[in-house]
Motif scaffolding. Sequence first.
Motif, PDB file in Angstrom:
ATOM      1  N   PHE A   1       0.846  -1.200   0.000  1.00  0.00           N
ATOM      2  CA  PHE A   1       0.000   0.000   0.000  1.00  0.00           C
ATOM      3  C   PHE A   1       0.880   1.248   0.000  1.00  0.00           C
ATOM      4  O   PHE A   1       0.626   2.202  -0.749  1.00  0.00           O
ATOM      5  CB  PHE A   1      -0.912   0.004   1.227  1.00  0.00           C
ATOM      6  CG  PHE A   1      -1.573   1.328   1.484  1.00  0.00           C
ATOM      7  CD1 PHE A   1      -2.777   1.648   0.891  1.00  0.00           C
ATOM      8  CD2 PHE A   1      -0.961   2.289   2.302  1.00  0.00           C
ATOM      9  CE1 PHE A   1      -3.370   2.890   1.112  1.00  0.00           C
ATOM     10  CE2 PHE A   1      -1.540   3.519   2.523  1.00  0.00           C
ATOM     11  CZ  PHE A   1      -2.757   3.822   1.918  1.00  0.00           C
ATOM     12  N   TYR A   2       1.885   1.253   0.852  1.00  0.00           N
ATOM     13  CA  TYR A   2       2.776   2.412   0.978  1.00  0.00           C
ATOM     14  C   TYR A   2       3.413   2.764  -0.370  1.00  0.00           C
ATOM     15  O   TYR A   2       3.413   3.931  -0.785  1.00  0.00           O
ATOM     16  CB  TYR A   2       3.854   2.111   2.014  1.00  0.00           C
ATOM     17  CG  TYR A   2       4.969   3.129   2.088  1.00  0.00           C
ATOM     18  CD1 TYR A   2       4.795   4.329   2.766  1.00  0.00           C
ATOM     19  CD2 TYR A   2       6.204   2.887   1.478  1.00  0.00           C
ATOM     20  CE1 TYR A   2       5.828   5.265   2.849  1.00  0.00           C
ATOM     21  CE2 TYR A   2       7.231   3.821   1.553  1.00  0.00           C
ATOM     22  CZ  TYR A   2       7.033   5.002   2.237  1.00  0.00           C
ATOM     23  OH  TYR A   2       8.046   5.939   2.304  1.00  0.00           O
TER      24      TYR A   2
ATOM     25  N   GLY B   1       5.853  13.643   1.567  1.00  0.00           N
ATOM     26  CA  GLY B   1       6.185  13.203   2.924  1.00  0.00           C
ATOM     27  C   GLY B   1       5.180  13.689   3.949  1.00  0.00           C
ATOM     28  O   GLY B   1       4.862  12.991   4.907  1.00  0.00           O
ATOM     29  N   LYS B   2       4.663  14.900   3.745  1.00  0.00           N
ATOM     30  CA  LYS B   2       3.670  15.455   4.672  1.00  0.00           C
ATOM     31  C   LYS B   2       2.392  14.615   4.655  1.00  0.00           C
ATOM     32  O   LYS B   2       1.789  14.354   5.710  1.00  0.00           O
ATOM     33  CB  LYS B   2       3.349  16.899   4.268  1.00  0.00           C
ATOM     34  CG  LYS B   2       2.284  17.559   5.131  1.00  0.00           C
ATOM     35  CD  LYS B   2       2.039  19.000   4.698  1.00  0.00           C
ATOM     36  CE  LYS B   2       1.477  19.078   3.301  1.00  0.00           C
ATOM     37  NZ  LYS B   2       1.183  20.470   2.895  1.00  0.00           N
ATOM     38  N   PHE B   3       1.980  14.163   3.461  1.00  0.00           N
ATOM     39  CA  PHE B   3       0.771  13.340   3.366  1.00  0.00           C
ATOM     40  C   PHE B   3       0.990  11.980   4.036  1.00  0.00           C
ATOM     41  O   PHE B   3       0.074  11.447   4.681  1.00  0.00           O
ATOM     42  CB  PHE B   3       0.367  13.159   1.900  1.00  0.00           C
ATOM     43  CG  PHE B   3      -0.030  14.436   1.214  1.00  0.00           C
ATOM     44  CD1 PHE B   3      -0.831  15.363   1.853  1.00  0.00           C
ATOM     45  CD2 PHE B   3       0.402  14.715  -0.074  1.00  0.00           C
ATOM     46  CE1 PHE B   3      -1.212  16.557   1.226  1.00  0.00           C
ATOM     47  CE2 PHE B   3       0.034  15.890  -0.722  1.00  0.00           C
ATOM     48  CZ  PHE B   3      -0.768  16.818  -0.066  1.00  0.00           C
ATOM     49  N   VAL B   4       2.177  11.422   3.889  1.00  0.00           N
ATOM     50  CA  VAL B   4       2.496  10.159   4.555  1.00  0.00           C
ATOM     51  C   VAL B   4       2.472  10.356   6.073  1.00  0.00           C
ATOM     52  O   VAL B   4       1.933   9.545   6.826  1.00  0.00           O
ATOM     53  CB  VAL B   4       3.877   9.639   4.112  1.00  0.00           C
ATOM     54  CG1 VAL B   4       4.283   8.411   4.934  1.00  0.00           C
ATOM     55  CG2 VAL B   4       3.867   9.303   2.626  1.00  0.00           C
TER      56      VAL B   4
ATOM     57  N   ASN C   1       0.758  12.553   7.767  1.00  0.00           N
ATOM     58  CA  ASN C   1      -0.625  12.709   8.222  1.00  0.00           C
ATOM     59  C   ASN C   1      -1.330  11.365   8.316  1.00  0.00           C
ATOM     60  O   ASN C   1      -2.098  11.119   9.261  1.00  0.00           O
ATOM     61  CB  ASN C   1      -1.393  13.637   7.281  1.00  0.00           C
ATOM     62  CG  ASN C   1      -0.967  15.083   7.424  1.00  0.00           C
ATOM     63  OD1 ASN C   1      -0.410  15.478   8.446  1.00  0.00           O
ATOM     64  ND2 ASN C   1      -1.208  15.887   6.407  1.00  0.00           N
ATOM     65  N   LEU C   2      -1.086  10.499   7.327  1.00  0.00           N
ATOM     66  CA  LEU C   2      -1.684   9.163   7.386  1.00  0.00           C
ATOM     67  C   LEU C   2      -1.215   8.430   8.637  1.00  0.00           C
ATOM     68  O   LEU C   2      -2.009   7.766   9.320  1.00  0.00           O
ATOM     69  CB  LEU C   2      -1.316   8.367   6.133  1.00  0.00           C
ATOM     70  CG  LEU C   2      -1.757   6.896   6.128  1.00  0.00           C
ATOM     71  CD1 LEU C   2      -3.266   6.770   6.287  1.00  0.00           C
ATOM     72  CD2 LEU C   2      -1.291   6.199   4.845  1.00  0.00           C
TER      73      LEU C   2
ATOM     74  N   ARG D   1      10.528   1.049   6.876  1.00  0.00           N
ATOM     75  CA  ARG D   1      10.427   1.393   5.446  1.00  0.00           C
ATOM     76  C   ARG D   1       9.174   2.209   5.131  1.00  0.00           C
ATOM     77  O   ARG D   1       9.025   2.719   4.038  1.00  0.00           O
ATOM     78  CB  ARG D   1      10.449   0.115   4.603  1.00  0.00           C
ATOM     79  CG  ARG D   1      11.826  -0.554   4.555  1.00  0.00           C
ATOM     80  CD  ARG D   1      11.838  -1.711   3.596  1.00  0.00           C
ATOM     81  NE  ARG D   1      11.103  -2.853   4.130  1.00  0.00           N
ATOM     82  CZ  ARG D   1      10.757  -3.916   3.409  1.00  0.00           C
ATOM     83  NH1 ARG D   1      11.062  -3.970   2.127  1.00  0.00           N
ATOM     84  NH2 ARG D   1      10.115  -4.917   3.970  1.00  0.00           N
ATOM     85  N   PHE D   2       8.259   2.297   6.091  1.00  0.00           N
ATOM     86  CA  PHE D   2       7.032   3.080   5.925  1.00  0.00           C
ATOM     87  C   PHE D   2       7.324   4.476   6.479  1.00  0.00           C
ATOM     88  O   PHE D   2       6.902   4.835   7.575  1.00  0.00           O
ATOM     89  CB  PHE D   2       5.896   2.417   6.698  1.00  0.00           C
ATOM     90  CG  PHE D   2       4.519   2.770   6.219  1.00  0.00           C
ATOM     91  CD1 PHE D   2       3.694   1.817   5.653  1.00  0.00           C
ATOM     92  CD2 PHE D   2       4.027   4.067   6.334  1.00  0.00           C
ATOM     93  CE1 PHE D   2       2.405   2.128   5.234  1.00  0.00           C
ATOM     94  CE2 PHE D   2       2.757   4.393   5.915  1.00  0.00           C
ATOM     95  CZ  PHE D   2       1.939   3.425   5.363  1.00  0.00           C
TER      96      PHE D   2
END
Length: 259
Positions: free
Chosen positions: A171-172, A199-202, A204-205, A227-228
């Motif tokens: 998914f990542y 990176g900001k969206f990751v 936030n998730l 790695r996530f």
Amino acid sequence: MASLKFFIRTQLSDTSKKPVNIRVRLRDRQKDTYSKTQLSIPAKFWNQKARTTRTKISNSGDFAERDWYKDQLEALERHILKSYQDGGELSKEWLSECIEKFRSPESFEKKPVTLFDYISHFIEQSEQSINPKTGSPVHYRIRRDYIKTFDLLKEFAGGRVIDFKSIDLDFYNDWINFLQTKNIGSTEEPKYYKANTVGKFVKNLKVFLNKATEDGINTNLRYKSHRFVKIQVETDSIYLNEAELSRIQQIDLSNRPYL
């Protein structure tokens, strides 16, 4: 230790065929309360003086449902007493709810919360949330970024079901690829998210997932893999922070109107 008995309240004769509600009385050393069971029975088939629950129902051949009533009352008796032993706080409200749980257990079952349902709730609650680092309300820009991240997740899903269990390294990688190749410009002049924005969206998730894990909603911890990660690159961009902007705003230029 609690004692329980079923009874009816009626002025009808013992031969009446009119249904009356069966009630239950529960008492311990401190409290004594009762409630309706929502089960009704013709008075003629009820033995008020019987000592046991099962014998309160007549064995008359005219009462075809006698075994069903006996089974229901015995099951309800076990349910109430077990609920009490498991820590029930005896009151009329508790007893009524206990009976309702027996009648309609599905209405008390906690429905699983989906990832998107949780994110929607998280964003809604963030309007009243306090930033633990500053002690101030969560800034509107942070909420705006949460909303944008959620919008992108829904676009990425494209109608597919993405839930907590879907979050893994595959998914990542797909999520990163989607963000990096999404054209936010035009066909003539394509434009793409920069690495730090991705990176900001990751990040936030992961904020959503961390909070869901704290709340006991999420049990899938694959997003914690090394790695996530939030993509981040060094930048030469020069910007003013809020303190510097505030200092500029407070400069008195009243005697220099041309500025």
